[in-house]
Design a protein around this motif. Structure first.
Motif, PDB file in Angstrom:
ATOM      1  N   ARG A  61     -23.186 127.653  66.557  1.00 34.79           N
ATOM      2  CA  ARG A  61     -24.469 127.559  66.503  1.00 34.79           C
ATOM      3  C   ARG A  61     -24.854 126.049  66.118  1.00 34.79           C
ATOM      4  NH1 ARG A  61     -28.121 131.423  64.846  1.00 34.79           N
ATOM      5  NH2 ARG A  61     -26.488 132.741  64.534  1.00 34.79           N
ATOM      6  N   ASP A  62     -23.939 125.012  66.477  1.00 37.68           N
ATOM      7  CA  ASP A  62     -24.408 123.892  66.294  1.00 37.68           C
ATOM      8  C   ASP A  62     -24.314 123.069  67.692  1.00 37.68           C
ATOM      9  OD1 ASP A  62     -21.610 123.652  67.335  1.00 37.68           O
ATOM     10  OD2 ASP A  62     -20.762 122.681  65.668  1.00 37.68           O
ATOM     11  N   GLY A  63     -24.612 123.795  68.611  1.00 40.93           N
ATOM     12  CA  GLY A  63     -24.894 123.163  69.932  1.00 40.93           C
ATOM     13  C   GLY A  63     -23.521 122.898  70.896  1.00 40.93           C
ATOM     14  N   ASN A  64     -22.545 122.873  70.173  1.00 42.45           N
ATOM     15  CA  ASN A  64     -21.376 122.787  70.933  1.00 42.45           C
ATOM     16  C   ASN A  64     -21.021 124.138  72.080  1.00 42.45           C
ATOM     17  OD1 ASN A  64     -19.571 120.235  70.530  1.00 42.45           O
ATOM     18  ND2 ASN A  64     -20.267 120.855  68.406  1.00 42.45           N
ATOM     19  N   PRO A  65     -20.193 123.664  72.986  1.00 39.35           N
ATOM     20  CA  PRO A  65     -20.107 124.919  73.740  1.00 39.35           C
ATOM     21  C   PRO A  65     -19.205 126.175  73.407  1.00 39.35           C
ATOM     22  CG  PRO A  65     -18.640 122.957  74.391  1.00 39.35           C
ATOM     23  CD  PRO A  65     -19.554 122.675  73.435  1.00 39.35           C
ATOM     24  N   SER A  66     -19.441 126.953  74.305  1.00 38.01           N
ATOM     25  CA  SER A  66     -18.716 128.220  73.765  1.00 38.01           C
ATOM     26  C   SER A  66     -17.022 128.019  73.969  1.00 38.01           C
ATOM     27  CB  SER A  66     -18.862 129.574  74.708  1.00 38.01           C
ATOM     28  OG  SER A  66     -20.450 129.830  74.738  1.00 38.01           O
ATOM     29  N   LEU A  67     -16.321 128.984  73.272  1.00 38.05           N
ATOM     30  CA  LEU A  67     -14.813 128.497  73.514  1.00 38.05           C
ATOM     31  C   LEU A  67     -14.146 129.921  73.345  1.00 38.05           C
ATOM     32  CD1 LEU A  67     -14.579 126.549  70.106  1.00 38.05           C
ATOM     33  CD2 LEU A  67     -14.816 125.585  72.338  1.00 38.05           C
ATOM     34  N   LEU A  68     -12.895 129.910  74.370  1.00 33.92           N
ATOM     35  CA  LEU A  68     -12.290 130.996  74.352  1.00 33.92           C
ATOM     36  C   LEU A  68     -10.736 130.729  74.542  1.00 33.92           C
ATOM     37  CD1 LEU A  68     -12.772 134.339  76.286  1.00 33.92           C
ATOM     38  CD2 LEU A  68     -10.379 133.164  76.445  1.00 33.92           C
ATOM     39  N   MET A  69      -9.663 131.311  73.654  1.00 36.22           N
ATOM     40  CA  MET A  69      -8.299 130.943  73.908  1.00 36.22           C
ATOM     41  C   MET A  69      -7.706 132.320  73.632  1.00 36.22           C
ATOM     42  SD  MET A  69      -6.088 128.263  71.507  1.00 36.22           S
ATOM     43  CE  MET A  69      -5.919 126.734  72.906  1.00 36.22           C
ATOM     44  N   GLY A  70      -6.608 132.223  74.146  1.00 35.21           N
ATOM     45  CA  GLY A  70      -5.643 133.534  73.951  1.00 35.21           C
ATOM     46  C   GLY A  70      -4.360 133.011  73.043  1.00 35.21           C
ATOM     47  N   CYS A  71      -3.759 133.638  72.152  1.00 29.27           N
ATOM     48  CA  CYS A  71      -2.709 133.084  71.298  1.00 29.27           C
ATOM     49  C   CYS A  71      -1.740 134.564  71.380  1.00 29.27           C
ATOM     50  CB  CYS A  71      -3.093 132.630  70.117  1.00 29.27           C
ATOM     51  SG  CYS A  71      -4.276 131.447  70.153  1.00 29.27           S
ATOM     52  N   ALA A  72      -0.382 133.754  71.639  1.00 28.69           N
ATOM     53  CA  ALA A  72       0.512 135.023  71.381  1.00 28.69           C
ATOM     54  C   ALA A  72       1.415 134.391  70.322  1.00 28.69           C
ATOM     55  CB  ALA A  72       1.353 135.024  72.789  1.00 28.69           C
ATOM     56  N   TYR A  73       1.951 135.295  69.367  1.00 28.32           N
ATOM     57  CA  TYR A  73       2.731 135.109  68.319  1.00 28.32           C
ATOM     58  C   TYR A  73       4.177 135.768  68.533  1.00 28.32           C
ATOM     59  CZ  TYR A  73      -2.188 133.714  66.976  1.00 28.32           C
ATOM     60  OH  TYR A  73      -3.102 133.385  66.733  1.00 28.32           O
ATOM     61  N   HIS A  74       4.945 135.375  69.025  1.00 28.36           N
ATOM     62  CA  HIS A  74       6.363 136.185  69.267  1.00 28.36           C
ATOM     63  C   HIS A  74       7.502 135.279  68.812  1.00 28.36           C
ATOM     64  CE1 HIS A  74       4.192 137.597  73.141  1.00 28.36           C
ATOM     65  NE2 HIS A  74       4.157 138.465  72.136  1.00 28.36           N
ATOM     66  N   LYS A  75       8.742 136.081  68.954  1.00 33.52           N
ATOM     67  CA  LYS A  75       9.867 135.442  68.380  1.00 33.52           C
ATOM     68  C   LYS A  75      10.351 134.329  69.157  1.00 33.52           C
ATOM     69  CE  LYS A  75      14.715 137.166  67.107  1.00 33.52           C
ATOM     70  NZ  LYS A  75      15.304 138.414  67.274  1.00 33.52           N
ATOM     71  N   ALA A  76      10.934 133.418  68.426  1.00 38.14           N
ATOM     72  CA  ALA A  76      11.583 132.346  68.925  1.00 38.14           C
ATOM     73  C   ALA A  76      12.678 132.655  70.154  1.00 38.14           C
ATOM     74  CB  ALA A  76      12.051 131.262  68.084  1.00 38.14           C
ATOM     75  N   HIS A  77      12.901 132.032  71.181  1.00 37.94           N
ATOM     76  CA  HIS A  77      13.727 132.608  72.228  1.00 37.94           C
ATOM     77  C   HIS A  77      14.307 131.515  72.944  1.00 37.94           C
ATOM     78  CE1 HIS A  77       9.585 132.982  73.824  1.00 37.94           C
ATOM     79  NE2 HIS A  77      10.243 132.675  75.042  1.00 37.94           N
ATOM     80  N   HIS A  78      15.128 131.732  73.938  1.00 35.79           N
ATOM     81  CA  HIS A  78      15.719 130.771  75.039  1.00 35.79           C
ATOM     82  C   HIS A  78      15.432 131.182  76.216  1.00 35.79           C
ATOM     83  CE1 HIS A  78      18.471 130.433  71.386  1.00 35.79           C
ATOM     84  NE2 HIS A  78      18.545 129.190  71.715  1.00 35.79           N
ATOM     85  N   ARG A  79      15.122 130.448  77.230  1.00 35.30           N
ATOM     86  CA  ARG A  79      15.055 130.635  78.557  1.00 35.30           C
ATOM     87  C   ARG A  79      15.303 129.401  79.329  1.00 35.30           C
ATOM     88  NH1 ARG A  79      10.567 130.332  82.342  1.00 35.30           N
ATOM     89  NH2 ARG A  79      10.858 131.650  83.907  1.00 35.30           N
ATOM     90  N   GLY A  80      16.148 129.700  80.428  1.00 39.30           N
ATOM     91  CA  GLY A  80      16.508 128.548  81.243  1.00 39.30           C
ATOM     92  C   GLY A  80      17.000 127.349  80.545  1.00 39.30           C
ATOM     93  N   GLY A  81      17.668 127.479  79.512  1.00 43.35           N
ATOM     94  CA  GLY A  81      18.473 126.406  78.800  1.00 43.35           C
ATOM     95  C   GLY A  81      17.433 125.620  77.768  1.00 43.35           C
ATOM     96  N   ARG A  82      16.453 126.095  77.623  1.00 51.02           N
ATOM     97  CA  ARG A  82      15.380 125.793  76.924  1.00 51.02           C
ATOM     98  C   ARG A  82      14.875 126.424  75.640  1.00 51.02           C
ATOM     99  NH1 ARG A  82      10.654 122.683  80.135  1.00 51.02           N
ATOM    100  NH2 ARG A  82      10.991 120.806  78.677  1.00 51.02           N
ATOM    101  N   HIS A  83      14.536 125.862  74.368  1.00 52.48           N
ATOM    102  CA  HIS A  83      14.068 126.614  73.491  1.00 52.48           C
ATOM    103  C   HIS A  83      12.745 126.663  72.978  1.00 52.48           C
ATOM    104  CE1 HIS A  83      18.463 126.557  71.632  1.00 52.48           C
ATOM    105  NE2 HIS A  83      18.543 125.369  72.452  1.00 52.48           N
TER     106      HIS A  83
END
Length: 252
Positions: free
Chosen positions: A173-195
């Motif tokens: 309501r303060d005049g700033n632009p609309s916002l949209l974000m997707g967030c995923a909350y998963h288990k820590a994992h490895h892929r391609g040698g990276r954490h």
């Protein structure tokens, strides 16, 4: 719109909260619609524009058909998770495990509220508090004496998504632009040698010299366009905040 892929956050070598931490906060307290309703009602009442004007909350369940689900899944970028599913810690029933499937959807909209305003690039921006912080002090709206559990309330939404993915959409309501974000909350994992921390974001990655990158929401027309594709149905031009829980395990 030119959608980016999901940004998977690398794990801090010094530790820190992983994605599953955000959903585990209330594990002992049970889940369900009453849990979500309690959290979202308190947060929305705290953000009321006027204590004398009732806050309105809409809860809408939706089961997309096969063709519609295909286009929704594409817009949500869910195929970006396909090559790391074995490390995310999801149950076999999670829609994320099935190609071209989103599961049932739960939309929550509030009205007569302030929305998530301010500069979304600031560390204490309301959207970041809502979607990205856990356990920090201060409510989203700055009302320190309010009864909500800011920093923890998001666990109600996460626990209500079998695939543990939430979309946040707001018109401030303060005049700033609309916002949209997707967030995923998963288990820590490895892929391609990276954490990886198990946290992922659908938004914009902003490099910062001498620091980790910042993850920003889509703003303005980009946010509005994606919100329409994802099925948000806020009253035209009305300020407030909406949440989309994909693959919801809540029974209407």
């Amino acid at each position: 719109m030119d959608r980016t892929n999901w940004i998977h956050q690398l794990r801090d070598p010094n530790g820190g909260a992983t994605g599953e931490t955000y959903g585990n906060i209330f594990n002992s307290g049970g889940q369900g619609f009453s849990h979500i309703a309690r959290e979202v009602t308190q947060n929305s009442v705290d953000a009321a524009i006027d204590d004398n004007v009732p806050v309105r909350l809409d809860f809408r369940f939706r089961n997309p058909g096969e063709g519609e689900m295909r286009s929704l899944r594409e817009a949500m970028g869910l195929e970006d998770f396909r090559d790391r599913l074995d490390g995310l810690g999801l149950p076999p029933t999670a829609a994320l495990n099935t190609p071209l499937h989103t599961g049932p959807l739960l939309y929550i909209d509030d009205y007569n509220t302030t929305g998530l305003g301010g500069d979304p690039t600031e560390i204490d921006a309301p959207l970041r508090k809502m979607a990205m912080d856990v356990g920090a002090s201060g409510k989203v709206d700055g009302k320190s004496q309010s009864g909500g559990s800011y920093g923890y309330g998001k666990a109600a939404f996460i626990g209500s998504s079998t695939s543990q993915i939430i979309f946040y959409f707001s018109r401030p309501r303060d005049g700033n632009p609309s916002l949209l974000m997707g967030c995923a909350y998963h288990k820590a994992h490895h892929r391609g040698g990276r954490h990886y921390s198990g946290r992922a974001f659908l938004g914009r990655e902003i490099p910062i010299e001498g620091s980790s990158p910042r993850y920003d929401p889509f703003t303005g027309e980009e946010a509005e366009d994606l919100a329409a594709i994802l099925g948000f149905e806020r009253d035209t031009y009305e300020a407030g905040t909406s949440i989309l829980v994909i693959d919801t395990n809540v029974d209407p």
